[in-house]
Design a protein around this motif. Structure first.
Motif, PDB file in Angstrom:
ATOM      1  N   ASP A 407       0.818  -1.041  -0.059  1.00  0.00           N
ATOM      2  CA  ASP A 407       0.067   0.052  -0.019  1.00  0.00           C
ATOM      3  C   ASP A 407       0.603   1.338   0.024  1.00  0.00           C
ATOM      4  OD1 ASP A 407      -2.431  -1.458  -0.144  1.00  0.00           O
ATOM      5  OD2 ASP A 407      -2.553  -1.401   2.165  1.00  0.00           O
ATOM      6  N   ALA A 435     -10.179   5.663   3.350  1.00  0.00           N
ATOM      7  CA  ALA A 435      -9.055   4.867   2.720  1.00  0.00           C
ATOM      8  C   ALA A 435      -8.427   5.873   1.695  1.00  0.00           C
ATOM      9  CB  ALA A 435      -9.748   3.691   2.116  1.00  0.00           C
ATOM     10  N   LYS A 498      -8.922  -2.052  -0.162  1.00  0.00           N
ATOM     11  CA  LYS A 498      -8.216  -1.024  -0.858  1.00  0.00           C
ATOM     12  C   LYS A 498      -7.997  -1.461  -2.442  1.00  0.00           C
ATOM     13  CE  LYS A 498      -6.050   1.598   2.755  1.00  0.00           C
ATOM     14  NZ  LYS A 498      -4.747   2.082   3.219  1.00  0.00           N
TER      15      LYS A 498
END
Length: 525
Positions: A407, A435, A498
């Protein structure tokens, strides 16, 4: 050494046979009954010719039949492979084929998908839980409970695989993490002791039991300490609040999105009753959510922990209100080592400026990935499991997760950790979900995009959200785009997906927000 994890059920049933083990919306089931029913299932599985080393797939929600199947499979000396009931036919077929499953237990709602998957893989017996008639050729789960119960637990070696838990890990197709009887026993014993479980406790099984958090940290620990648990099949905030009150829950466990949803659903009108400890895991909990939750529910303390499928769940934990640190995942549990290493696996010193990969070594690390020696060797080096999570430790040995390695956003050469931005977004009153992901950018490599969903009845302004970030973050960390959505996509455990957001932004997958009323703000930064 021989040891079978089903021993935890046998011992608790012998000590307190009439103690409730499972509370459902329709009934309460005692330890003695679950022990007896699982013994019948064990006898039936052995009668079908299944032997130690054979795998049984279980695709059920949080139902008594899941618990009975689980302990029946263990008692028979077999390996249990839990499956998410939301899997598609293609995904079910992959898991059955890769694991070599010899039998499947599912529900009537999942029966069609399982039968289609079995048609692709080859003949595998299917047993289905149903309150009504099943299609011709289907075998009712109840038939497994017609056998004379086995008197003994089938002996297994302590390092035999008890549970085959599939996980995508950091990359690639799902791989089966082999968790042994000893690892799972140690994890529920040590973890349950840290959480202070006693036979008087009533835990809450709203996390999916097919996930390591729900299975190891909650169900196994509950049974190990002779406590009771409330089985909840679907997370609906009002229903969960009602069940906590109705059954006198003392322990709640969930992922951050569940805490946020309960906070907004209560709105000061409903409390958590007797809940003394609320355990958060599965994803990083924003500090502001913890503070708001405890302010709304006096007497309840939120304690955050950390673990993965490959580490049999609990790895670190904040053991008490007095010792916890906001933003920290706590310190390693007994018998487990945790370290921070650089890209060459060299240890890194303490401090927030020394971010590296979190690695774990100890009794909780998996036996390996099933039939994948190369993947195992890549993930476990010199006994250290490489988690794919970025973090640091402080001088007192408390660990902090900065973000997932995958990420991490690299914008113009700067490392940007989405979690830091998300913490800032959660400070905004009325933000229910947040997010941050990276989007490919020709000039900077990646650009920062923030997705925000408001609580019911709250209206957010994208410009105000962006200004809030500008006032609290360095310019290179500020999101250049704010997307306001009705809700963010969630996985089966309630974690924000995500991957879906990233695919949507980069055009590499189907839109996760189609028809969701999203609005976008562009910044001139």
């Amino acid at each position: 050494m021989t040891f079978n994890l089903a021993t935890i059920l046998r011992e608790s049933a012998a000590a307190t046979p009439d103690q409730p083990l499972l509370h459902t919306s329709r009934s309460t089931i005692t330890y003695a009954e679950v022990d007896r029913r699982s013994a019948r299932v064990a006898a039936a599985l052995r009668a079908r010719g299944l032997k130690t080393g054979h795998t049984v797939a279980v695709m059920l929600g949080n139902t008594p039949e899941f618990v009975v199947s689980y302990f029946g499979i263990l008692r028979a000396g077999l390996t249990m492979m839990p499956l998410n009931p939301q899997l598609t036919v293609r995904e079910i077929a992959y898991h059955l084929r890769d694991s070599g499953a010899r039998l499947v237990i599912t529900s009537d709602t999942g029966l069609t998908a399982v039968r289609q998957a079995v048609d692709e893989v080859g003949p595998i017996p299917i047993y289905a839980v149903s309150d009504g008639a099943l299609p011709e050729g289907s075998v009712p789960f109840a038939s497994l409970e017609q056998f004379e119960p086995t008197a003994d637990i089938h002996p297994t070696a302590s390092d035999d695989t008890a549970v085959l838990l599939y996980t995508s890990g950091t990359t690639g197709e799902p791989k089966g993490a082999e968790l042994t009887h000893f690892q799972l026993y140690m994890n529920c014993s040590v973890g349950g002791a840290l959480m202070g479980f006693t036979p008087q406790d009533v835990t809450t099984s709203v996390l999916p039991l097919f996930h390591v958090f729900g299975l190891s940290a909650l169900l196994n620990a509950t049974v190990r300490y002779g406590a009771s648990t409330i089985l909840i099949e679907r997370f609906a905030p009002e229903e969960v609040l009602g069940a906590l009150d109705r059954h006198g829950a003392t322990v709640f466990a969930g992922v951050p999105t569940m805490f946020s949803a309960l906070l907004h659903a209560s709105d000061g009108r409903r409390g958590l009753g007797r809940v003394r400890t609320a355990i958060s895991g599965g994803a990083s909990m924003p500090a502001e959510v913890i503070r708001s939750f405890e302010a709304a529910f006096p007497g309840t303390t939120v304690l955050e922990g950390y673990g993965l499928s490959e580490t049999a769940s609990t790895t670190t934990f904040n053991v008490s209100p007095a010792e916890r640190r906001f933003g920290s995942i706590g310190r390693p549990i007994w018998g487990v080592e945790v370290a921070i290493v650089d890209q060459d696996d060299h240890p890194i010193g303490p401090g927030p400026d020394h971010v590296g990969e979190i690695v774990v070594r100890g009794h909780n690390v998996m036996k390996g990935y099933y039939r994948r020696p190369e993947a195992t060797a890549s993930a476990v080096r010199e006994g250290w499991f490489h988690t794919g999570d970025l973090g640091y430790r402080d001088a007192d040995g408390y660990f902090y997760v900065v973000d997932r390695l995958k990420d991490l956003i690299i914008r113009g050469g700067y490392n940007v950790y989405p979690r830091e931005i998300e913490e800032v977004l959660y400070e905004i009153p009325g933000v229910a979900q947040a997010a941050v992901v990276g989007r490919a950018d020709a000039r900077l490599g990646e650009e920062i995009v923030a997705f925000v969903a408001a609580a019911p009845g709250v209206s957010l302004d994208a410009t105000a959200v962006q200004q809030h970030c500008r006032e609290r973050l360095a310019a290179y960390k500020c999101p250049r785009q704010i997307r306001l959505l009705k809700s963010l996509p969630l996985g089966a455990t309630g974690k924000i997906l995500k991957r879906k957001l990233r695919e949507r932004e980069n055009g590499t997958g189907e839109s996760a927000m189609a028809d969701d009323g999203g609005r976008e703000s562009h910044s001139g930064l």
